[in-house]
Design a protein around this motif. Structure first.
Motif, PDB file in Angstrom:
ATOM      1  N   MET A  24      -2.497  10.371  -9.425  1.00 40.36           N
ATOM      2  CA  MET A  24      -3.764  11.390  -9.563  1.00 40.36           C
ATOM      3  C   MET A  24      -3.930  12.328 -10.594  1.00 40.36           C
ATOM      4  SD  MET A  24      -6.498  11.896  -7.611  1.00 40.36           S
ATOM      5  CE  MET A  24      -6.219  11.065  -5.897  1.00 40.36           C
ATOM      6  N   SER A  25      -2.460  12.853 -11.001  1.00 42.97           N
ATOM      7  CA  SER A  25      -2.450  14.128 -11.808  1.00 42.97           C
ATOM      8  C   SER A  25      -2.863  13.657 -13.161  1.00 42.97           C
ATOM      9  CB  SER A  25      -1.040  14.452 -11.797  1.00 42.97           C
ATOM     10  OG  SER A  25      -0.154  13.331 -12.376  1.00 42.97           O
ATOM     11  N   GLU A  26      -2.896  12.338 -13.400  1.00 39.91           N
ATOM     12  CA  GLU A  26      -3.429  12.020 -14.598  1.00 39.91           C
ATOM     13  C   GLU A  26      -5.121  11.965 -14.933  1.00 39.91           C
ATOM     14  OE1 GLU A  26      -1.805   8.217 -16.142  1.00 39.91           O
ATOM     15  OE2 GLU A  26       0.330   8.892 -15.673  1.00 39.91           O
ATOM     16  N   MET A  27      -5.774  11.981 -13.687  1.00 40.13           N
ATOM     17  CA  MET A  27      -7.195  11.731 -13.779  1.00 40.13           C
ATOM     18  C   MET A  27      -7.946  12.722 -14.761  1.00 40.13           C
ATOM     19  SD  MET A  27      -9.230   9.600 -12.290  1.00 40.13           S
ATOM     20  CE  MET A  27     -11.063   9.413 -12.789  1.00 40.13           C
ATOM     21  N   PRO A  60     -12.639   4.076 -11.174  1.00 39.88           N
ATOM     22  CA  PRO A  60     -11.464   4.604 -10.425  1.00 39.88           C
ATOM     23  C   PRO A  60     -11.496   5.027  -8.894  1.00 39.88           C
ATOM     24  CG  PRO A  60     -12.716   6.426 -11.364  1.00 39.88           C
ATOM     25  CD  PRO A  60     -13.639   5.128 -11.445  1.00 39.88           C
ATOM     26  N   VAL A  61     -10.717   4.385  -8.049  1.00 39.83           N
ATOM     27  CA  VAL A  61     -10.833   4.479  -6.641  1.00 39.83           C
ATOM     28  C   VAL A  61      -9.549   4.995  -6.099  1.00 39.83           C
ATOM     29  CG1 VAL A  61     -10.874   3.170  -4.452  1.00 39.83           C
ATOM     30  CG2 VAL A  61     -12.039   2.313  -6.645  1.00 39.83           C
ATOM     31  N   PRO A  62      -9.544   6.214  -5.667  1.00 35.68           N
ATOM     32  CA  PRO A  62      -8.414   6.827  -5.023  1.00 35.68           C
ATOM     33  C   PRO A  62      -7.875   6.286  -3.771  1.00 35.68           C
ATOM     34  CG  PRO A  62     -10.118   8.408  -5.579  1.00 35.68           C
ATOM     35  CD  PRO A  62     -10.903   7.211  -5.417  1.00 35.68           C
ATOM     36  N   LEU A  63      -6.694   6.145  -3.743  1.00 32.99           N
ATOM     37  CA  LEU A  63      -5.960   5.457  -2.536  1.00 32.99           C
ATOM     38  C   LEU A  63      -5.286   6.458  -1.657  1.00 32.99           C
ATOM     39  CD1 LEU A  63      -4.129   2.127  -4.427  1.00 32.99           C
ATOM     40  CD2 LEU A  63      -6.616   2.434  -3.396  1.00 32.99           C
ATOM     41  N   PRO A  64      -5.933   6.601  -0.636  1.00 35.02           N
ATOM     42  CA  PRO A  64      -5.613   7.682   0.398  1.00 35.02           C
ATOM     43  C   PRO A  64      -4.353   7.547   0.972  1.00 35.02           C
ATOM     44  CG  PRO A  64      -7.284   6.555   1.323  1.00 35.02           C
ATOM     45  CD  PRO A  64      -7.073   5.863  -0.014  1.00 35.02           C
ATOM     46  N   GLU A 106     -10.078   0.934   1.248  1.00 36.06           N
ATOM     47  CA  GLU A 106      -9.008   1.361   0.598  1.00 36.06           C
ATOM     48  C   GLU A 106      -7.582   0.242   1.022  1.00 36.06           C
ATOM     49  OE1 GLU A 106     -10.833   3.027   2.490  1.00 36.06           O
ATOM     50  OE2 GLU A 106     -11.303   4.978   1.459  1.00 36.06           O
ATOM     51  N   GLU A 107      -7.758   0.057   2.137  1.00 30.56           N
ATOM     52  CA  GLU A 107      -6.449  -1.108   2.831  1.00 30.56           C
ATOM     53  C   GLU A 107      -6.481  -2.018   2.147  1.00 30.56           C
ATOM     54  OE1 GLU A 107      -4.832  -2.413   6.844  1.00 30.56           O
ATOM     55  OE2 GLU A 107      -6.793  -2.960   6.497  1.00 30.56           O
ATOM     56  N   ALA A 108      -7.815  -2.719   1.700  1.00 29.79           N
ATOM     57  CA  ALA A 108      -7.782  -3.887   0.995  1.00 29.79           C
ATOM     58  C   ALA A 108      -7.555  -3.733  -0.499  1.00 29.79           C
ATOM     59  CB  ALA A 108      -9.366  -4.377   1.041  1.00 29.79           C
ATOM     60  N   LEU A 109      -7.915  -2.901  -1.010  1.00 23.79           N
ATOM     61  CA  LEU A 109      -7.737  -2.466  -2.516  1.00 23.79           C
ATOM     62  C   LEU A 109      -6.127  -2.267  -2.699  1.00 23.79           C
ATOM     63  CD1 LEU A 109     -10.715  -0.748  -3.577  1.00 23.79           C
ATOM     64  CD2 LEU A 109     -10.194  -2.891  -4.288  1.00 23.79           C
ATOM     65  N   GLY A 110      -5.614  -1.837  -1.854  1.00 22.36           N
ATOM     66  CA  GLY A 110      -4.093  -1.496  -1.731  1.00 22.36           C
ATOM     67  C   GLY A 110      -3.157  -2.507  -1.738  1.00 22.36           C
ATOM     68  N   TYR A 148       0.824  -1.302  -0.033  1.00 21.69           N
ATOM     69  CA  TYR A 148       0.008   0.036  -0.048  1.00 21.69           C
ATOM     70  C   TYR A 148       0.657   1.143  -0.045  1.00 21.69           C
ATOM     71  CZ  TYR A 148      -3.847   2.847   0.391  1.00 21.69           C
ATOM     72  OH  TYR A 148      -4.670   4.065   0.365  1.00 21.69           O
ATOM     73  N   ALA A 149       2.078   1.218   0.660  1.00 19.28           N
ATOM     74  CA  ALA A 149       2.888   2.492   0.980  1.00 19.28           C
ATOM     75  C   ALA A 149       3.359   2.859  -0.582  1.00 19.28           C
ATOM     76  CB  ALA A 149       4.031   2.058   1.752  1.00 19.28           C
ATOM     77  N   THR A 150       3.303   1.979  -1.584  1.00 18.41           N
ATOM     78  CA  THR A 150       4.008   2.337  -2.718  1.00 18.41           C
ATOM     79  C   THR A 150       2.767   2.817  -3.717  1.00 18.41           C
ATOM     80  OG1 THR A 150       3.681   0.153  -3.753  1.00 18.41           O
ATOM     81  CG2 THR A 150       5.646   0.596  -2.371  1.00 18.41           C
ATOM     82  N   ARG A 151       1.665   2.635  -3.315  1.00 18.38           N
ATOM     83  CA  ARG A 151       0.443   2.992  -4.115  1.00 18.38           C
ATOM     84  C   ARG A 151      -0.385   4.326  -3.668  1.00 18.38           C
ATOM     85  NH1 ARG A 151       1.553  -2.036  -5.261  1.00 18.38           N
ATOM     86  NH2 ARG A 151       0.405  -3.610  -4.099  1.00 18.38           N
ATOM     87  N   ALA A 152      -0.108   4.663  -2.370  1.00 19.86           N
ATOM     88  CA  ALA A 152      -0.734   5.780  -1.957  1.00 19.86           C
ATOM     89  C   ALA A 152      -0.757   6.991  -2.548  1.00 19.86           C
ATOM     90  CB  ALA A 152      -0.157   6.071  -0.402  1.00 19.86           C
ATOM     91  N   GLY A 153      -1.966   7.553  -2.909  1.00 18.82           N
ATOM     92  CA  GLY A 153      -1.925   8.711  -3.468  1.00 18.82           C
ATOM     93  C   GLY A 153      -2.317   8.553  -5.044  1.00 18.82           C
ATOM     94  N   GLN A 154      -2.374   7.252  -5.596  1.00 21.15           N
ATOM     95  CA  GLN A 154      -2.587   6.942  -7.058  1.00 21.15           C
ATOM     96  C   GLN A 154      -4.021   6.669  -6.979  1.00 21.15           C
ATOM     97  OE1 GLN A 154       0.711   5.351  -9.309  1.00 21.15           O
ATOM     98  NE2 GLN A 154       1.478   4.665  -7.128  1.00 21.15           N
TER      99      GLN A 154
END
Length: 318
Positions: free
Chosen positions: A161-164, A95-99, A108-112, A61-67
């Motif tokens: 997120m910038s590509e959204m 699309p699911v934002p990962l906080p 979100e934790e699960a999808l991460g 998850y740590a590598t995908r947070a904010g995406q």
């Protein structure tokens, strides 16, 4: 940012769903420290799904947070009754934002845990879901199936997120193209149905420039009505495919309906067809679904994409 109807409808399911029970994981499921139960799968070289193990040292998850992770989702009860499939509501992944700091035990934790190409099955307590997300008790029909909600997820893409914004525009264009393709196909289907009806009943029909078919059964006299004039019409409407009547002047005291011609007060097929009749004329209008009620239908009697048949009489106009 573009609004996604499905994501808006289910985003509550992605917010603060914390496990409330310390229970033994179900057979075949693994369990995160937060209590989330999961099974991960990934396609092998032959295209078959194989179990994927999450290593104790793995902290994906740590590598995908904010995406943004795009996923297809399916929600089921503990007894495997399907509640919702995202593919049926929209043909594109959601699309699911990962906080940056997902709530332990939440979606979100699960999808991460997922990488693009992964699929998973997650289990959550239903009472926790509804108490903490919907602020209400579990609906009875779900409670009867046990205190479990199962979420199936299939991860498609992961991007910043910038590509959204750019992707949102692309998705909007894709949905528009899909709607146009469906409209073209439905128009062809409606035309085939109408032409088959005309041939079977040996009718002599004409077609307006806009696509409404009309058969004059009793000619009237005088000029044609003009746009903006008030016309008065007696009618009986049926669904062409079934012959079922859904409305008629007889149901309203046999009083003609009055409306301004061409002002959009009635379905487009009426504006087109009535404009072809002189005062005193009787006719049959055969109206493609796109010029009637389209994919939405109308109430219980007019289904989606229904071709309509109207027997009409233009009483007069002024």
């Amino acid at each position: 940012m573009m609004r996604y109807p499905l994501f808006s409808a289910v985003c509550a399911l992605f917010v603060l769903l914390q496990s409330a029970h310390a229970q033994t994981p179900a057979l075949g499921f693994s369990r995160l420290p937060s209590g989330t139960e999961y099974r991960l799968f990934r396609k092998d070289a032959a295209g078959r799904y194989q179990p994927r193990t999450l290593a104790p040292t793995d902290a994906p998850y740590a590598t995908r947070a904010g995406q943004i992770l795009t996923v297809f989702l399916e929600f089921r009860t503990g007894r495997d009754s399907v509640l919702m499939k995202s593919r049926q509501m929209q043909p594109i992944p959601q699309p699911v934002p990962l906080p940056a700091q997902p709530v332990p035990g939440g979606m979100e934790e699960a999808l991460g845990l997922l990488l693009p190409g992964d699929s998973a099955s997650f289990r959550f307590p239903a009472d926790s879901l509804f108490a903490k997300t919907f602020r209400q008790p579990v609906p009875l029909f779900i409670r009867k199936s046990g205190n479990t909600m199962v979420v199936l997820a299939s991860a498609q893409e992961l991007f910043p997120m910038s590509e959204m914004p750019a992707r949102a525009e692309k998705i909007k264009a894709q949905l528009s193209e899909q709607v146009q393709r469906q409209a073209v196909a439905q128009t062809a289907q409606d035309a085939a149905q109408i032409e088959a009806y005309i041939k079977k009943n040996k009718l002599v029909a004409k077609k307006t420039a806009g696509g409404t078919y009309y058969i004059v059964t009793r000619p009237g006299k005088g000029p044609l009505p003009q746009k903006g004039q008030t016309v008065r019409v007696l009618y009986r409407g049926t669904v062409l495919a079934t012959g079922k009547e859904f409305d008629s002047s007889a149901k309203h005291g046999n009083e003609p309906i009055a409306f301004a011609l061409g002002a959009g007060r009635v379905i487009a097929g009426w504006d087109q067809g009535i404009a072809m009749l002189t005062a005193g004329s009787k006719a049959v209008l055969l109206i493609p679904s796109s010029l009637a009620y389209g994919s939405r239908g109308a109430g219980a009697d007019i289904p989606a994409n229904a071709v309509l048949r109207f027997e009409v009489e233009l009483v007069d106009f002024k």
